[in-house]
Design a protein around this motif. Structure first.
Motif, PDB file in Angstrom:
ATOM      1  N   PHE A 126       0.843  -1.207   0.000  1.00  0.00           N
ATOM      2  CA  PHE A 126       0.000   0.000   0.000  1.00  0.00           C
ATOM      3  C   PHE A 126       0.876   1.255   0.000  1.00  0.00           C
ATOM      4  O   PHE A 126       0.556   2.238   0.660  1.00  0.00           O
ATOM      5  N   TRP A 127       1.962   1.211  -0.741  1.00  0.00           N
ATOM      6  CA  TRP A 127       2.960   2.276  -0.691  1.00  0.00           C
ATOM      7  C   TRP A 127       2.369   3.644  -1.004  1.00  0.00           C
ATOM      8  O   TRP A 127       2.759   4.645  -0.410  1.00  0.00           O
ATOM      9  N   TYR A 135       2.301  14.165   7.890  1.00  0.00           N
ATOM     10  CA  TYR A 135       1.456  15.259   7.389  1.00  0.00           C
ATOM     11  C   TYR A 135       0.157  15.371   8.173  1.00  0.00           C
ATOM     12  O   TYR A 135      -0.895  15.669   7.620  1.00  0.00           O
ATOM     13  N   GLY A 136       0.235  15.136   9.455  1.00  0.00           N
ATOM     14  CA  GLY A 136      -0.931  15.279  10.319  1.00  0.00           C
ATOM     15  C   GLY A 136      -1.827  14.064  10.290  1.00  0.00           C
ATOM     16  O   GLY A 136      -1.801  13.232  11.201  1.00  0.00           O
ATOM     17  N   SER A 137      -2.616  13.923   9.239  1.00  0.00           N
ATOM     18  CA  SER A 137      -3.552  12.801   9.145  1.00  0.00           C
ATOM     19  C   SER A 137      -3.057  11.721   8.192  1.00  0.00           C
ATOM     20  O   SER A 137      -3.717  10.698   8.020  1.00  0.00           O
ATOM     21  N   THR A 138      -1.913  11.916   7.566  1.00  0.00           N
ATOM     22  CA  THR A 138      -1.397  10.920   6.630  1.00  0.00           C
ATOM     23  C   THR A 138       0.129  10.856   6.704  1.00  0.00           C
ATOM     24  O   THR A 138       0.796  11.833   7.053  1.00  0.00           O
ATOM     25  N   THR A 139       0.651   9.686   6.354  1.00  0.00           N
ATOM     26  CA  THR A 139       2.089   9.459   6.384  1.00  0.00           C
ATOM     27  C   THR A 139       2.798  10.010   5.160  1.00  0.00           C
ATOM     28  O   THR A 139       4.008  10.226   5.181  1.00  0.00           O
ATOM     29  N   GLY A 140       2.049  10.223   4.088  1.00  0.00           N
ATOM     30  CA  GLY A 140       2.677  10.425   2.791  1.00  0.00           C
ATOM     31  C   GLY A 140       3.021   9.072   2.192  1.00  0.00           C
ATOM     32  O   GLY A 140       2.928   8.027   2.852  1.00  0.00           O
ATOM     33  N   ALA A 141       3.417   9.055   0.924  1.00  0.00           N
ATOM     34  CA  ALA A 141       3.708   7.799   0.225  1.00  0.00           C
ATOM     35  C   ALA A 141       5.025   7.201   0.700  1.00  0.00           C
ATOM     36  O   ALA A 141       5.927   7.908   1.157  1.00  0.00           O
ATOM     37  N   PHE A 142       5.118   5.864   0.600  1.00  0.00           N
ATOM     38  CA  PHE A 142       6.355   5.141   0.810  1.00  0.00           C
ATOM     39  C   PHE A 142       6.957   4.808  -0.560  1.00  0.00           C
ATOM     40  O   PHE A 142       6.526   5.339  -1.570  1.00  0.00           O
TER      41      PHE A 142
END
Length: 419
Positions: free
Chosen positions: A122-123, A172-179
């Protein structure tokens, strides 16, 4: 004389470490590795574990947390962080560290094996990853204090480096950002010719972006207080094992330098453990005895026995600890939904509103991971210039993936217009 002095130094080092490593009322065990493999186990993707297997793993790590061992691992990693990052000790030392963790797990339940977290699945949208849901190990920390309040580590406390809850604070607060997508990882596998090249590119790319994305305790050097650290690094270890499998010579030799810019060879001693790097080059060598589910198994062989390995065994034998208390009753089963393969859907995730292959999904472009913060890279002894090169690589790979997706969707759109 030199070996005797080295023994004394290591004993003092371990004694001082043991006094400082865990503030909980426990002795942090240092079990020795076996000199042969009675049997070889298989490390698997954590999402492929059956309900009983997952519950046994969770039960064991909760017991390790209760005993204060997670604090011990966090402290150990933090104390020698600059010796094991940004240089060629990175892969071998962390492989030894994971095995230390796994051996302690198996002292509690001999049938439990450390799984890995495949963040490449789920990168592009880690919020959709079941591993970060309440059905597994929880996601973002609670607003305000960043405490993890769901999943297997729900409301865990920690005593290192200070008394607090286990925290995560998404980048980013509510999200990790992409891997990183696995396609970019394998691009590195295909182009890196030396151990030093491969280590630098993975450490400063796919490895670092996950630590930074999860944030909180996970982006610190005491990140092993979070069990996700071990599953993340099992994935990194798996990536290394796959690269090694492409050339048998990689199972016997290393190159590059340590933190003091001294050359590293298979006979170099690993920080803290005092064992030769060469003893950790094969996953199914003596003391390691595992393979990964989709990586070709390395040939079983017996690496050069080391006087340091023998000393380490002697040192471990001088530090007995109390018999392990009985394992507490299994915790209640974690809640699961009937849909979505039994995983709980993270709240507010629009990803689930689209079915795979739908029109909305087919035209949406992948976004590459954003550059890692320079100050964060420097604080972890990582290579800023290498991280920037890896950013350009992953940007190019994702752009290529988007171009290929666009080519596939354009004929479909043309057919729809004609009809």
């Amino acid at each position: 004389m030199v070996i005797r002095a080295l023994k004394c130094f290591c004993i003092v080092l371990v004694a001082s470490f043991a006094a400082d490593v865990v503030t909980a009322k426990t002795v942090f065990p240092m079990p020795r590795l076996e000199s042969s493999c009675a049997h070889t186990v298989v490390r698997r993707d954590v999402t492929t574990l059956g309900p009983t297997e997952l519950q046994r793993f969770i039960r064991v790590v909760r017991e390790m947390h209760r005993r204060g061992w997670m604090d011990g691992f966090g402290s150990m990693h933090d104390h020698i962080s600059h010796q094991i990052h940004g240089n060629e000790h990175f892969f071998a030392w962390h492989r030894r560290f994971l095995r230390h963790f796994e051996v302690l797990m198996q002292q509690i339940d001999p049938d439990v094996v450390l799984p890995y977290w495949n963040w490449g699945t789920f990168w592009n949208n880690p919020l959709a990853d079941p591993v970060l849901s309440s059905a597994y190990f929880g996601g973002n920390g609670r607003p305000g204090d960043n405490c993890v309040i769901e999943g297997a580590e729900e409301r865990w406390g920690r005593n290192y480096p200070s008394r607090n809850c286990l925290t995560r604070k998404y980048r980013y607060g509510s999200t990790t950002g992409a891997f990183w997508p696995m396609r970019a990882v394998r691009d590195v596998m295909n182009t890196a010719k030396t151990h030093a090249q491969f280590r630098s590119r993975i450490e400063n790319g796919a490895h670092g972006i996950v630590h930074l994305g999860l944030g909180g305790d996970f982006e610190t050097m005491w990140a092993p207080v979070d069990v996700l650290f071990f599953m993340h690094h099992a994935m990194i270890d798996k990536v290394w094992a796959e690269w090694q499998s492409r050339d048998p010579t990689r199972l016997h030799a290393v190159d590059g330098y340590d933190a003091a810019r001294q050359p590293i060879t298979a006979q170099t001693l690993m920080p803290f453990y005092g064992e030769e790097v060469g003893t950790a080059l094969s996953t199914n060598g003596p003391g390691y005895c595992y393979v990964y589910d989709d990586v070709p198994s390395p040939p079983a062989f017996r690496p050069r026995r080391s006087a340091r390995l023998a000393f380490n065994a002697m040192l471990n034998d001088t530090q007995p600890f109390a018999p392990l208390p009985p394992l507490p009753p299994s915790p209640p089963s974690l809640p699961r939904h009937a849909g979505n393969n039994g995983f709980i859907r993270p709240r507010g995730t629009a990803f689930y509103d689209k079915e795979p292959g739908s029109e909305a999904d087919s035209v949406e472009e992948y976004e590459p991971p954003r550059p890692m913060d320079v100050s964060w890279l420097k604080s972890r002894n990582m290579d800023v210039e290498e991280a920037q090169r890896m950013q350009r690589l992953v940007d190019d790979v994702v752009a290529q993936m988007n171009a290929e997706r666009k080519q596939k969707t354009e004929p479909v759109a043309a057919d729809n217009q004609q009809n």
